[in-house]
Motif scaffolding. Structure first.
Motif, PDB file in Angstrom:
ATOM      1  N   SER A 199       0.527  10.033  18.669  1.00 43.68           N
ATOM      2  CA  SER A 199      -0.462  10.051  19.730  1.00 43.68           C
ATOM      3  C   SER A 199      -1.789  10.623  19.254  1.00 43.68           C
ATOM      4  CB  SER A 199       0.055  10.855  20.914  1.00 43.68           C
ATOM      5  OG  SER A 199       0.521  12.093  20.434  1.00 43.68           O
ATOM      6  N   THR A 200      -1.867  11.022  18.009  1.00 43.34           N
ATOM      7  CA  THR A 200      -3.176  11.380  17.482  1.00 43.34           C
ATOM      8  C   THR A 200      -3.985  10.100  17.390  1.00 43.34           C
ATOM      9  OG1 THR A 200      -2.288  11.070  15.291  1.00 43.34           O
ATOM     10  CG2 THR A 200      -2.333  13.311  16.119  1.00 43.34           C
ATOM     11  N   ALA A 201      -4.939  10.000  18.240  1.00 43.42           N
ATOM     12  CA  ALA A 201      -5.641   8.741  18.387  1.00 43.42           C
ATOM     13  C   ALA A 201      -6.688   8.609  17.308  1.00 43.42           C
ATOM     14  CB  ALA A 201      -6.284   8.675  19.760  1.00 43.42           C
ATOM     15  N   ALA A 202      -6.256   8.029  16.189  1.00 37.99           N
ATOM     16  CA  ALA A 202      -7.138   7.981  15.032  1.00 37.99           C
ATOM     17  C   ALA A 202      -8.394   7.165  15.327  1.00 37.99           C
ATOM     18  CB  ALA A 202      -6.398   7.384  13.854  1.00 37.99           C
ATOM     19  N   SER A 203      -8.200   6.050  16.019  1.00 36.38           N
ATOM     20  CA  SER A 203      -9.350   5.171  16.217  1.00 36.38           C
ATOM     21  C   SER A 203     -10.033   5.431  17.559  1.00 36.38           C
ATOM     22  CB  SER A 203      -8.889   3.722  16.152  1.00 36.38           C
ATOM     23  OG  SER A 203      -8.051   3.465  17.238  1.00 36.38           O
ATOM     24  N   ALA A 204      -9.555   6.429  18.265  1.00 39.03           N
ATOM     25  CA  ALA A 204     -10.108   6.652  19.607  1.00 39.03           C
ATOM     26  C   ALA A 204     -11.491   7.291  19.518  1.00 39.03           C
ATOM     27  CB  ALA A 204      -9.186   7.548  20.418  1.00 39.03           C
ATOM     28  N   THR A 205     -12.290   6.996  20.508  1.00 41.34           N
ATOM     29  CA  THR A 205     -13.619   7.620  20.565  1.00 41.34           C
ATOM     30  C   THR A 205     -13.829   8.136  21.968  1.00 41.34           C
ATOM     31  OG1 THR A 205     -14.588   5.515  21.168  1.00 41.34           O
ATOM     32  CG2 THR A 205     -14.662   6.129  18.843  1.00 41.34           C
ATOM     33  N   TRP A 206     -14.652   9.129  22.051  1.00 40.47           N
ATOM     34  CA  TRP A 206     -15.046   9.589  23.387  1.00 40.47           C
ATOM     35  C   TRP A 206     -16.546   9.477  23.536  1.00 40.47           C
ATOM     36  CZ3 TRP A 206     -18.144  13.985  23.488  1.00 40.47           C
ATOM     37  CH2 TRP A 206     -18.135  14.781  22.317  1.00 40.47           C
ATOM     38  N   ILE A 207     -16.958   9.150  24.752  1.00 46.59           N
ATOM     39  CA  ILE A 207     -18.381   8.943  25.010  1.00 46.59           C
ATOM     40  C   ILE A 207     -18.951  10.266  25.506  1.00 46.59           C
ATOM     41  CG2 ILE A 207     -20.067   7.539  26.233  1.00 46.59           C
ATOM     42  CD1 ILE A 207     -18.214   5.821  24.655  1.00 46.59           C
ATOM     43  N   CYS A 208     -19.954  10.749  24.851  1.00 40.29           N
ATOM     44  CA  CYS A 208     -20.549  12.013  25.272  1.00 40.29           C
ATOM     45  C   CYS A 208     -21.195  11.843  26.647  1.00 40.29           C
ATOM     46  CB  CYS A 208     -21.619  12.456  24.258  1.00 40.29           C
ATOM     47  SG  CYS A 208     -22.504  13.946  24.812  1.00 40.29           S
ATOM     48  N   ILE A 221     -23.387  13.555  27.956  1.00 43.37           N
ATOM     49  CA  ILE A 221     -24.798  13.932  27.969  1.00 43.37           C
ATOM     50  C   ILE A 221     -25.663  12.809  27.406  1.00 43.37           C
ATOM     51  CG2 ILE A 221     -26.487  15.653  27.233  1.00 43.37           C
ATOM     52  CD1 ILE A 221     -24.342  16.854  28.989  1.00 43.37           C
ATOM     53  N   CYS A 222     -25.318  12.421  26.166  1.00 38.20           N
ATOM     54  CA  CYS A 222     -26.188  11.455  25.494  1.00 38.20           C
ATOM     55  C   CYS A 222     -25.515  10.102  25.323  1.00 38.20           C
ATOM     56  CB  CYS A 222     -26.628  11.998  24.135  1.00 38.20           C
ATOM     57  SG  CYS A 222     -25.229  12.244  23.030  1.00 38.20           S
ATOM     58  N   SER A 223     -24.272   9.943  25.824  1.00 39.77           N
ATOM     59  CA  SER A 223     -23.474   8.716  25.756  1.00 39.77           C
ATOM     60  C   SER A 223     -23.320   8.199  24.334  1.00 39.77           C
ATOM     61  CB  SER A 223     -24.038   7.636  26.690  1.00 39.77           C
ATOM     62  OG  SER A 223     -25.311   7.219  26.247  1.00 39.77           O
ATOM     63  N   PHE A 224     -23.322   9.106  23.370  1.00 40.54           N
ATOM     64  CA  PHE A 224     -23.025   8.719  21.999  1.00 40.54           C
ATOM     65  C   PHE A 224     -21.513   8.612  21.833  1.00 40.54           C
ATOM     66  CE2 PHE A 224     -22.082   9.709  17.562  1.00 40.54           C
ATOM     67  CZ  PHE A 224     -22.909   8.804  16.910  1.00 40.54           C
ATOM     68  N   SER A 225     -21.034   7.613  21.093  1.00 37.11           N
ATOM     69  CA  SER A 225     -19.598   7.431  20.869  1.00 37.11           C
ATOM     70  C   SER A 225     -19.135   8.304  19.722  1.00 37.11           C
ATOM     71  CB  SER A 225     -19.288   5.971  20.574  1.00 37.11           C
ATOM     72  OG  SER A 225     -19.411   5.233  21.747  1.00 37.11           O
ATOM     73  N   ASN A 226     -18.404   9.332  20.015  1.00 39.96           N
ATOM     74  CA  ASN A 226     -17.893  10.234  18.992  1.00 39.96           C
ATOM     75  C   ASN A 226     -16.441   9.909  18.704  1.00 39.96           C
ATOM     76  OD1 ASN A 226     -20.064  12.430  18.648  1.00 39.96           O
ATOM     77  ND2 ASN A 226     -19.869  12.172  20.864  1.00 39.96           N
ATOM     78  N   CYS A 279     -20.543  17.121  20.262  1.00 41.19           N
ATOM     79  CA  CYS A 279     -21.059  15.756  20.103  1.00 41.19           C
ATOM     80  C   CYS A 279     -21.899  15.698  18.822  1.00 41.19           C
ATOM     81  CB  CYS A 279     -21.908  15.379  21.323  1.00 41.19           C
ATOM     82  SG  CYS A 279     -22.771  13.812  21.133  1.00 41.19           S
ATOM     83  N   LEU A 280     -21.703  14.628  18.093  1.00 45.25           N
ATOM     84  CA  LEU A 280     -22.394  14.520  16.808  1.00 45.25           C
ATOM     85  C   LEU A 280     -23.889  14.305  17.006  1.00 45.25           C
ATOM     86  CD1 LEU A 280     -19.836  12.363  14.839  1.00 45.25           C
ATOM     87  CD2 LEU A 280     -20.257  14.819  14.668  1.00 45.25           C
ATOM     88  N   ALA A 281     -24.274  13.744  18.138  1.00 46.81           N
ATOM     89  CA  ALA A 281     -25.691  13.436  18.349  1.00 46.81           C
ATOM     90  C   ALA A 281     -26.435  14.592  19.000  1.00 46.81           C
ATOM     91  CB  ALA A 281     -25.825  12.178  19.208  1.00 46.81           C
ATOM     92  N   CYS A 282     -25.897  15.108  20.105  1.00 45.68           N
ATOM     93  CA  CYS A 282     -26.657  16.126  20.846  1.00 45.68           C
ATOM     94  C   CYS A 282     -26.094  17.524  20.659  1.00 45.68           C
ATOM     95  CB  CYS A 282     -26.706  15.781  22.334  1.00 45.68           C
ATOM     96  SG  CYS A 282     -25.093  15.722  23.108  1.00 45.68           S
ATOM     97  N   GLY A 283     -24.883  17.661  20.072  1.00 43.65           N
ATOM     98  CA  GLY A 283     -24.349  18.980  19.783  1.00 43.65           C
ATOM     99  C   GLY A 283     -23.762  19.700  20.971  1.00 43.65           C
ATOM    100  N   ILE A 284     -23.575  18.991  22.099  1.00 43.88           N
ATOM    101  CA  ILE A 284     -22.977  19.621  23.274  1.00 43.88           C
ATOM    102  C   ILE A 284     -21.476  19.448  23.178  1.00 43.88           C
ATOM    103  CG2 ILE A 284     -22.866  19.666  25.788  1.00 43.88           C
ATOM    104  CD1 ILE A 284     -25.569  20.394  24.760  1.00 43.88           C
ATOM    105  N   LYS A 285     -20.757  20.524  23.461  1.00 43.54           N
ATOM    106  CA  LYS A 285     -19.298  20.435  23.406  1.00 43.54           C
ATOM    107  C   LYS A 285     -18.778  19.636  24.604  1.00 43.54           C
ATOM    108  CE  LYS A 285     -16.002  23.648  22.842  1.00 43.54           C
ATOM    109  NZ  LYS A 285     -14.840  23.948  22.883  1.00 43.54           N
ATOM    110  N   PRO A 286     -17.877  18.724  24.395  1.00 45.08           N
ATOM    111  CA  PRO A 286     -17.368  17.926  25.529  1.00 45.08           C
ATOM    112  C   PRO A 286     -16.330  18.717  26.307  1.00 45.08           C
ATOM    113  CG  PRO A 286     -16.243  17.292  23.539  1.00 45.08           C
ATOM    114  CD  PRO A 286     -17.220  18.364  23.137  1.00 45.08           C
ATOM    115  N   PRO A 287     -16.171  18.418  27.582  1.00 41.48           N
ATOM    116  CA  PRO A 287     -15.048  19.008  28.315  1.00 41.48           C
ATOM    117  C   PRO A 287     -13.738  18.429  27.801  1.00 41.48           C
ATOM    118  CG  PRO A 287     -16.277  17.473  29.710  1.00 41.48           C
ATOM    119  CD  PRO A 287     -17.018  17.567  28.406  1.00 41.48           C
TER     120      PRO A 287
END
Lengths: 226, 621
Positions: free
Chosen positions: B140-149, B151-156, B176-184
């Motif tokens: 279940s470690t989602a290797a290819s999974a991404t989450w959308i920030c 704040i900035c909707s960057f795909s991390n 987040c790699l783009a804006c540096g805000i930690k996701p919930p």
């Protein structure tokens, strides 16, 4: 105690006064009435709501009343007055039958289920002299009417009197009713002391059977057995 | 052994393991092995729990009930039904079992040999060892999974070591790699879950280390097996409206905005009308429980509900609650201060803090520890209730916390009241009850019968001992109150439903029964408690009283008659409520065992001598 004594005298004026001493039945006294065991059972004094139990209880009461009246040679009772007698009031046990329940017991005895062992006296006309004497206050017809207790039924009484007449060889002899009830000759017989009204009723049974004839005026009737 | 014998509770429901929760119930379900119907398993309830999928037969529940452990399930498969065949959900067992099966088959080589041999087997035996190997349980470690920030909707990318089943608030999350805000946390969990769900529903996830030949075999095979599934050679998700290949973590189409979640559901809705009790399919002669070679097991949903069942099954397979037994305990307080820090360096600054903390001893240490624990609790509760999803992920901690609070509250108030002790169990009771949303096809009858079973189970549960504490009998109203309190204020049961459920006990042959007294009072008691037993108990007590002198002087012969008892005394003696006691006394009276005495001091009940010895002592005329 006073109420009891008065009630006893008013109840059965013809009964020998010796019975009045048996307010508390003591087993040592041979003349005392031996109450059944149920008499000392507290729930006996509460009428049961459940039919089978109630029926059995009423039967026990009926038997008790019959045995009591036979022992004391009582032919009729006034309900109100009888309530405070030991019959309905167990003083040592502090239990008594309520008026309503006692009425239900008598109603049961009057019914076919109760073998017609009692009968309410509705018309006091014929026995007016007896009633007047016993209950001068009056007004008791509704509250606690009198009732016959048939520890022997009228036809049984008729048989008894007939056999007594037969055994004493008095067939064809005219006897007055007073003679039968109060005369010295009948002393010791169970029908001695019988009230006139009940006696004439019992003789009526004999008349119907064609064994006797009643004649004479009111108050001084005579009877002849044949 | 793919199918397991199932332990049932007294109420003929599956008895749940610790930490197992009920997810879904559906009636009118039949069971298939491979393509064949299993006789005697054709009309029952399907229970989906977090650990198992169970079938409980309606006719012979003790004999014909089986369970499938979800951990043995490699993948579920959905079939929407076609004309006269009902919708079905197929469970395919895991490869370990299949490998042992394949050793018996002559072809054990890899590659084409197997695929050819699989094609020679009958078509219904579609599970070949190869396929089982191919889609071995994806971690279940989602290797290819991404989450959308947010704040900035960057795909991390979701971190490779992130496991949604075991993640909690203290799992370090990269910003987040783009804006540096930690996701919930919730956000990332959702993303990971949806990505896994997508991969599983597409049956074949791309497995990079496999040979190309195998992959084509697989995709073609899966395509024939699951015609409804989208052609899933990649993790992309085609929009049903504009066919744009969306990223799997997206919920709506990036181009046209159409919802991607219900895509499957809408297609299935057309098949939903098909419902029928008999199936034309061939039947097996017997069920071989021990058969290692169980090909696959199908649940056939003749009364609907298959869609929700499948959805929840997929979720359960993703969440893998059975792993939670070894999940991390409530986190240590010393991690607390680092919880909001950057996930990467929080671990690094923990180390220097540890020795510092060790130094503080004595009362100051105790105080400090208490403070930390309170802070930690506050944090756990605060984050857990932010979102239902988050509550799910940290349910274990929250329940542990709630229970510890409850026991503390009990200590404070002396803990004597039984209501509070029942309340304190409410957290665990949450998992027990069937709620309306667990049931399929919206049938009211199913809800009521499930409630009925629930109630019976709850009543006969020895650890709670509800009935025992009430002397084996309690009024329905009392029960309703206690039951709703135990539900902890959620999913309350209406009085009508409750009464309906109670009336079903007789029909469902459950071990409790509803009894109506003469006065119309409804009470609940065990089935084994008959009136005869109650009367016998009452009488034996009354007989004992013949040998115990009464407390006060009495005027009758107590050796002969004993004494009368009031309803209060009976209630005290047998632990009943007074209302129940008087009803029981009247019942015994009605049966002629007792009689009453109306005295100045109230109603008393005696052994009935009026009937038993009516002639005793009476003079014969």
């Amino acid at each position: 105690m006073t109420s009891f004594a008065s009630s006893n005298t008013t109840l059965a004026p013809s009964v020998a006064p010796s019975t009045s001493s048996s307010t508390t039945p003591s087993p040592t006294d041979p003349t005392a009435f031996a109450y059944p065991a149920l008499y000392n059972y507290p729930p006996f004094f509460t009428l049961q709501p459940i039919l089978p139990t109630r029926h059995s209880q009423l039967l026990s009461w009926s038997l008790l009343i019959q045995a009591y009246t036979r022992h004391h040679a009582l032919f009729s009772l006034s309900l109100i007055d009888a309530l405070s007698t030991p019959l309905f009031h167990n003083r040592p046990l502090h239990r008594r039958l309520s008026l309503r329940d006692a009425r239900a017991v008598i109603d049961y005895m009057c019914s076919k289920d109760g073998d017609m062992r009692a009968e309410w006296i509705t018309t006091p006309s014929t026995a007016s002299n007896v009633l007047k004497k016993s209950n001068p206050s009056g007004g008791d017809e509704e509250g606690g009417g009198r009732f016959w207790v048939f520890w022997r039924k009228p036809d049984e009484w008729a048989n008894l009197i007939e056999s007594w007449v037969d055994s004493t060889g008095q067939k064809g002899v005219v006897l007055t009713l007073y003679e039968l009830a109060e005369g010295d000759a009948t002393r010791g017989q169970e029908f001695h002391g019988m009230e006139a009204e009940l006696l004439s009723r019992c003789l009526g049974v004999s008349v119907k059977r064609g064994r006797a004839q009643v004649f004479g005026a009111e108050g001084g009737e005579g009877v002849k057995f044949f | 052994m793919f199918l397991h014998q199932l332990d049932l509770t007294t109420a003929l429901r599956p008895s749940l393991l610790p930490e197992e929760t009920l997810l879904f119930v559906q009636d009118a379900v039949g069971l298939y092995e491979g393509r064949f119907k299993i006789p005697q398993f054709q009309n029952g309830h399907a229970y989906l729990t977090s650990h198992r999928a169970c079938y409980v037969d309606n006719e012979e529940p003790r004999k014909c009930s089986v369970a499938i452990n979800l951990k043995d399930v490699e993948r579920p498969e959905y079939y929407a039904g076609f004309l006269k065949s009902s919708p079905k959900v197929t469970f395919h067992p895991k490869p370990s079992k299949r490998l042992s099966f394949s050793t018996r088959s002559p072809s054990t080589a890899a590659g084409r040999t197997i695929s050819s041999s699989s094609s020679s087997t009958p078509p219904e035996r579609h599970g070949s060892p190869l396929r089982s190997l191919a889609s071995s349980p994806a971690p279940s470690t989602a290797a290819s999974a991404t989450w959308i920030c947010p704040i900035c909707s960057f795909s991390n990318p979701v971190p490779s070591n992130f496991d949604p089943a075991t993640a909690n608030v203290h799992t370090p999350l990269p910003p987040c790699l783009a804006c540096g805000i930690k996701p919930p946390l919730v956000h990332v969990v959702k993303a990971a879950i949806s990505s896994i769900t997508n991969r599983q529903s597409h049956v074949v996830a791309p497995i990079p280390q496999r040979a190309h030949q195998d992959k084509t075999d697989l995709s073609s095979a899966s395509g024939s097996r699951n015609p409804l599934g989208p052609s899933a050679s990649s993790a992309a998700f085609p929009c049903p409206r504009c066919t744009f290949q969306n990223h799997p973590s997206l919920l709506t189409c990036e181009i046209c905005g159409a919802s991607l979640v219900s895509i499957e559901d809408k297609r299935l809705a057309s098949a939903k009308g098909i419902a029928r009790s008999e199936s034309p399919g061939p039947a097996l002669s017997r069920l071989s429980m021990q058969d290692e070679a169980v090909e696959s097991v199908k649940f056939s949903f003749r009364g609907g509900g298959e869609k929700v069942f499948f959805e929840r099954l997929k979720n359960a397979l993703v969440q893998r609650k059975w792993l939670l037994q070894s999940a991390p305990p409530v986190p240590k307080p010393n991690r607390l201060s680092g919880a909001f820090d950057d996930g990467y360096n929080s671990s690094s600054d923990q180390n220097p803090r540890d020795p510092e903390r060790q130094k503080v001893v004595g009362i100051a240490g105790l105080e400090r520890r208490g403070l930390e624990r309170r802070k930690n609790n506050e944090l756990v509760i605060g984050t857990a209730f932010e979102d239902l999803e988050a509550l799910m992920t940290s349910a274990k901690e929250i329940i542990a916390l709630a229970e510890s609070f409850a026991s503390q509250a009990n200590l404070g108030t002396n803990g004597s009241s039984e209501a509070s002790s029942i309340l304190s169990q409410s957290a665990s009771a949450l998992g027990l009850v069937t709620t309306k949303d667990m049931l399929g096809s919206g049938s009211d009858l199913l809800y009521v019968s499930e409630l009925s079973r629930n109630l019976a189970e709850w009543l006969t549960d020895d650890t709670r001992g509800i009935l025992k504490r009430e002397g084996g009998i309690m009024t329905l109203v009392d029960l309703w109150a206690v039951f709703n309190r135990a539900r902890g204020g959620v999913e309350l049961v209406s009085p009508t439903d409750f009464e309906k459920a109670a009336r079903l006990w007789d029909k469902l042959k459950l071990p409790v029964r509803l009894r109506m007294f003469k006065s119309g009072l409804l009470v609940v008691q065990g089935r084994d408690r008959t009136d005869e037993k109650t009367v016998a108990a009452l009488l034996s007590w009354l007989r004992e009283l013949h040998h115990q002198p009464p407390a006060s002087e009495v005027t009758w012969d107590w050796r002969l008659y004993g004494r009368g008892v009031t309803a209060q005394e009976v209630a005290e003696r047998f632990g009943w409520s007074v209302g129940v006691a008087s009803e029981e006394l009247e019942m015994a009276e009605e049966r002629g065992a007792l009689c009453r005495e109306q005295g100045l001091d109230g109603l008393r009940f005696w052994e009935n001598w009026l009937v038993h010895t009516p002639e005793e002592g009476i003079l014969t005329i």
